[in-house]
Design an enzyme around this catalytic site. Structure first.
Site, PDB file in Angstrom:
ATOM      1  CB  SER A 180      -0.919   0.003   1.225  1.00 35.79           C
ATOM      2  OG  SER A 180      -1.795  -1.092   1.189  1.00 35.79           O
ATOM      3  CE  LYS A 224      -5.283  -1.015   2.110  1.00 37.58           C
ATOM      4  NZ  LYS A 224      -4.059  -1.824   2.188  1.00 37.58           N
ATOM      5  CE  LYS A 280       2.076   2.372   4.569  1.00 42.09           C
ATOM      6  NZ  LYS A 280       1.499   1.532   3.492  1.00 42.09           N
TER       7      LYS A 280
END
Length: 297
Positions: A95, A170, A238
């Site tokens: 990701s 995502k 993140k």
């Protein structure tokens, strides 16, 4: 049977690689640390470099923590790019930044190879059960070639569009998950401080319009205080950073995403970077001076 490279054998990568081996594929493996002995015993082959992995396989999969690690494995010394030949496929299931992904794809395309960004959702449980949701960006021909590999690791597999679109999807997923965790946490803190049994409140809500997978799984974690990591707060932070950085570039306001990020940051400041992301509730409990309790009061 195919010769598949897999680089990145952490919490998610290891069970994903195990499922590919179970599906009958020959795997060539590289990890930041040593390759787990169980994967070698199952038939995997440990390689010394990412270049060696790429040289021995037709498809190379990466599953790494963040954008810099993917860039290094792809284009650093003894990286994947040095071992590629025209016609091979690189699949990044990490990701990472959608904008950087488009640049990575252009550089791999220039070598005569195809690039797919294919991040996943479902956590460690989904990785072990081969039930991951896989969101794919990239050329259709490569997607169709890779489909048997995706089917060995997941169930809900969608080609969203071109390179970068998988990563964008995502990021959108992580926005929804974070904001839903925040909503469940607020509701349960409110209910508990008001004197209700948070466990029974959750049970009641599961039968109504507020029902969700996050209320079911993470709501239970909040009530039972089961915060061992399935998906770490630091990783979700993140992902929300990617969302907020992208929003600034696009001129889009994401006010609630920013709030969720601050709550995760509060947890990290309390030493909770390795807590499960459901532990976002602890930041709200700190502000309320109240910890969720279950049972008669």
């Amino acid at each position: 049977m195919a010769d598949i490279g897999f680089i990145g054998l952490g919490i998610m990568g290891r069970p994903m690689a195990e499922n590919l081996i179970r599906a009958g594929h020959r795997l060539y493996l590289k990890s930041g640390r040593s390759v787990p002995e169980a994967l070698v015993a199952a038939g995997g082959t440990a390689c010394a470099t990412a270049r060696a992995v790429a040289e021995r396989t037709q498809v190379v999969i990466t599953m790494l923590p963040d954008t810099p690690q993917v860039a290094e494995v792809l284009f650093g010394a003894d990286g994947i790019a040095e071992g590629l030949e025209p016609g091979k496929i690189v699949i990044d299931m990490s990701s990472i930044d959608p904008i950087a992904t488009k640049d990575f794809a252009r550089r791999i395309d220039a070598l005569g190879c195809d690039y797919l960004d294919a991040p996943v959702s479902g956590g460690e449980v989904g990785a072990r059960a081969a039930s991951l949701t896989i969101m794919v960006g990239g050329p259709e021909r490569a997607f169709l070639t890779a489909m048997p590999l995706f089917e060995a690791m997941g169930r809900n597999i969608t080609r969203v569009g071109g390179n970068g679109d998988g990563q964008t999807t995502k990021v959108a997923n992580q926005i929804i998950v974070a904001l839903t965790i925040e909503a469940v946490a607020e509701a349960l803190v409110f209910a508990s401080k008001a004197g209700a049994d948070a466990g029974r409140v959750r049970q009641a809500l599961m039968g109504g319009f507020a029902a969700s997978r996050i209320l079911e799984v993470h709501g239970e974690r909040m009530v039972t205080r089961a915060f061992e990591a399935g998906f770490r707060i630091d990783l979700h932070r993140k992902d929300l950073n990617l969302a907020l950085q992208g929003a600034r570039t696009l001129g889009v306001a994401l006010p609630n995403t920013a709030t969720a990020q601050q709550l995760f940051t509060t947890c990290a400041a309390q030493g909770g970077g390795d807590w499960d992301h459901s532990a976002m509730v602890r930041a709200l409990e700190l502000m309320a001076a109240h910890e969720i309790t279950a049972g008669p009061r």
